[in-house]
Design an enzyme around this catalytic site. Structure first.
Site, PDB file in Angstrom:
ATOM      1  N   LEU A  44       0.883  -1.156   0.000  1.00 41.40           N
ATOM      2  CA  LEU A  44       0.000   0.000   0.000  1.00 41.40           C
ATOM      3  C   LEU A  44       0.920   1.205   0.000  1.00 41.40           C
ATOM      4  O   LEU A  44       1.802   1.319   0.848  1.00 41.40           O
ATOM      5  CB  LEU A  44      -0.897  -0.022   1.248  1.00 41.40           C
ATOM      6  CG  LEU A  44      -2.086   0.916   1.301  1.00 41.40           C
ATOM      7  CD1 LEU A  44      -3.007   0.732   0.095  1.00 41.40           C
ATOM      8  CD2 LEU A  44      -2.867   0.703   2.584  1.00 41.40           C
ATOM      9  N   ASP A  45       0.753   2.080  -0.974  1.00 37.14           N
ATOM     10  CA  ASP A  45       1.650   3.224  -1.125  1.00 37.14           C
ATOM     11  C   ASP A  45       1.768   4.028   0.163  1.00 37.14           C
ATOM     12  O   ASP A  45       0.827   4.086   0.955  1.00 37.14           O
ATOM     13  CB  ASP A  45       1.146   4.153  -2.230  1.00 37.14           C
ATOM     14  CG  ASP A  45       1.146   3.500  -3.593  1.00 37.14           C
ATOM     15  OD1 ASP A  45       1.991   2.626  -3.836  1.00 37.14           O
ATOM     16  OD2 ASP A  45       0.288   3.871  -4.411  1.00 37.14           O
ATOM     17  N   ARG A  46       2.893   4.691   0.299  1.00 31.76           N
ATOM     18  CA  ARG A  46       3.162   5.520   1.477  1.00 31.76           C
ATOM     19  C   ARG A  46       2.088   6.590   1.666  1.00 31.76           C
ATOM     20  O   ARG A  46       1.694   6.903   2.787  1.00 31.76           O
ATOM     21  CB  ARG A  46       4.548   6.158   1.329  1.00 31.76           C
ATOM     22  CG  ARG A  46       4.987   6.947   2.513  1.00 31.76           C
ATOM     23  CD  ARG A  46       6.461   7.345   2.365  1.00 31.76           C
ATOM     24  NE  ARG A  46       6.792   8.293   3.383  1.00 31.76           N
ATOM     25  CZ  ARG A  46       7.193   9.540   3.147  1.00 31.76           C
ATOM     26  NH1 ARG A  46       7.333   9.966   1.908  1.00 31.76           N
ATOM     27  NH2 ARG A  46       7.461  10.347   4.130  1.00 31.76           N
TER      28      ARG A  46
END
Length: 182
Positions: A44-46
């Site tokens: 999950l992207d930052r």
């Protein structure tokens, strides 16, 4: 029996336990999870929030993360703009991105969900409306939902993954996790 952690990843946290190649101070999973032997099943992207699954079972990890299994992932997405149903139709049919056509997505306009405040807050522009969508995809390309909404003229302001398969974020606050038997 396999362990499965349902973690509500806050904004700004990396989906990994270490950050060897980056400046000191970026938050990682190790700042929140002290359970030995578990690893993220997917990413999950930052700059995204929400459900991140971690497990100690390699086969379960593959079943969750591998695109060939097409496990549905549902996101609550705040977008810039006020799209009508016709503007959402391209998302439902599949969108051409630089890496090819996406699979059709499930898309619905929703009322603003009752979520925790984001830290830092999203940017708000008085002259540009925003709205919320529920988007379900069955693939997991890099930054896919953000790229899909941008491709149809609806830049993403906030992205919260709410569920993966039957697992949901319900009742789990940001930075917390629930451990279940898988």
């Amino acid at each position: 029996m396999a362990r499965l952690l349902l973690f509500n990843k806050p904004f700004g946290v990396l989906s990994q336990f270490t950050d060897r190649n980056a400046p000191a101070g970026r938050a990682t999973l190790s700042d929140f999870i002290a359970v030995p032997g578990v690893y993220p099943a997917g990413r999950l992207d930052r700059d995204s929030e929400g459900l991140l699954l971690l497990t100690d079972d390699g086969r379960l990890q593959a079943r969750i993360a591998e695109p060939r299994f097409k496990l549905p992932k549902t996101y609550l997405v705040q977008v810039e703009g006020d799209p009508q149903d016709a503007a959402l139709e391209p998302l439902r049919k599949g969108v051409r991105l630089k890496d090819g056509m996406t699979l059709p997505a499930g898309v619905a306009r929703i009322d603003p969900p009752d979520l925790w405040p984001r830290d830092p807050p999203i940017r708000v522009r008085k002259s540009v409306p925003d709205s919320w969508l529920r988007i379900t995809i069955r693939e997991g390309r890099n930054r896919q939902v953000r790229r899909m909404t941008a491709a149809v003229g609806l830049p993403t302001l906030r992205l919260v993954r709410w569920s993966v398969g039957d697992w949901t974020l319900a009742g789990i606050m940001p930075g917390a996790f629930a451990q279940i038997a898988a």
